[in-house]
Design a protein around this motif. Sequence first.
Motif, PDB file in Angstrom:
ATOM      1  N   LEU A  84     -28.628 -11.127 -12.631  1.00 49.22           N
ATOM      2  CA  LEU A  84     -27.125 -10.978 -11.737  1.00 49.22           C
ATOM      3  C   LEU A  84     -28.428 -11.581 -10.320  1.00 49.22           C
ATOM      4  N   LYS A  85     -27.259 -11.915  -9.521  1.00 51.06           N
ATOM      5  CA  LYS A  85     -27.772 -13.207  -8.613  1.00 51.06           C
ATOM      6  C   LYS A  85     -27.255 -12.017  -7.335  1.00 51.06           C
ATOM      7  N   LEU A  86     -27.536 -12.320  -6.868  1.00 56.03           N
ATOM      8  CA  LEU A  86     -27.494 -11.897  -5.234  1.00 56.03           C
ATOM      9  C   LEU A  86     -27.600 -12.353  -4.048  1.00 56.03           C
ATOM     10  N   SER A  87     -26.699 -12.421  -3.384  1.00 59.47           N
ATOM     11  CA  SER A  87     -26.935 -13.392  -2.099  1.00 59.47           C
ATOM     12  C   SER A  87     -26.348 -12.613  -0.584  1.00 59.47           C
ATOM     13  N   CYS A  88     -27.396 -13.283   0.035  1.00 57.79           N
ATOM     14  CA  CYS A  88     -26.600 -12.145   1.453  1.00 57.79           C
ATOM     15  C   CYS A  88     -27.198 -13.408   2.327  1.00 57.79           C
ATOM     16  N   ALA A  89     -24.877 -12.930   3.082  1.00 57.70           N
ATOM     17  CA  ALA A  89     -25.420 -13.480   4.284  1.00 57.70           C
ATOM     18  C   ALA A  89     -25.733 -13.170   5.853  1.00 57.70           C
ATOM     19  N   ALA A  90     -26.766 -14.515   6.470  1.00 58.75           N
ATOM     20  CA  ALA A  90     -26.915 -13.870   7.854  1.00 58.75           C
ATOM     21  C   ALA A  90     -26.509 -14.806   8.764  1.00 58.75           C
ATOM     22  N   SER A  91     -26.678 -13.764  10.297  1.00 57.10           N
ATOM     23  CA  SER A  91     -25.792 -14.409  11.710  1.00 57.10           C
ATOM     24  C   SER A  91     -26.517 -13.907  12.276  1.00 57.10           C
ATOM     25  N   GLY A  92     -26.293 -14.752  13.829  1.00 59.38           N
ATOM     26  CA  GLY A  92     -26.848 -14.368  14.749  1.00 59.38           C
ATOM     27  C   GLY A  92     -28.584 -14.548  14.827  1.00 59.38           C
ATOM     28  N   PHE A  93     -28.979 -15.105  13.948  1.00 61.60           N
ATOM     29  CA  PHE A  93     -30.301 -14.973  15.063  1.00 61.60           C
ATOM     30  C   PHE A  93     -30.993 -16.510  14.301  1.00 61.60           C
ATOM     31  N   ASN A  94     -32.715 -16.765  14.596  1.00 64.77           N
ATOM     32  CA  ASN A  94     -33.241 -17.812  14.076  1.00 64.77           C
ATOM     33  C   ASN A  94     -33.454 -17.631  12.951  1.00 64.77           C
TER      34      ASN A  94
END
Length: 128
Positions: free
Chosen positions: A17-27
């Motif tokens: 399986l490949k997990l993804s994590c979308a990040a926003s709001g910080f450097n």
Amino acid sequence: VQLQASGGGLVQAGGSLKLSCAASGFNFDEYVLGWFRQAPGREREAVSSISPYDGSTVYADSVKGRFTMSSDDAKNMVYLQMNSLNPEDSAVYYCAAADPGLRGGSYDWDQAPTYDYWGQGTQVTVSS
């Protein structure tokens, strides 16, 4: 700040399986990024982390050689490629981010209190 994990599911032992994590709001490229997991009745366990200083990755002994963490700074995405899965890998997987500047630049990558922000988790279930 938002971290949104996805990609979990049900897979047979030996699968991937490949997990993804979308990040926003910080450097994104200045933060420590990590993956943790928590199985029912167990403490949250560190899986992997990426250093913001040199991009190096570290892994828990239990996943070394099977899991690969990566990031895409242009997309503010973090990934966890999981191969050769076994039932002991079943857990809710969380992505997390830490600002090392708040700790004088040093941090314990495998300690949950290190991390300032957490995603909601994605369930991974490995059947035998």
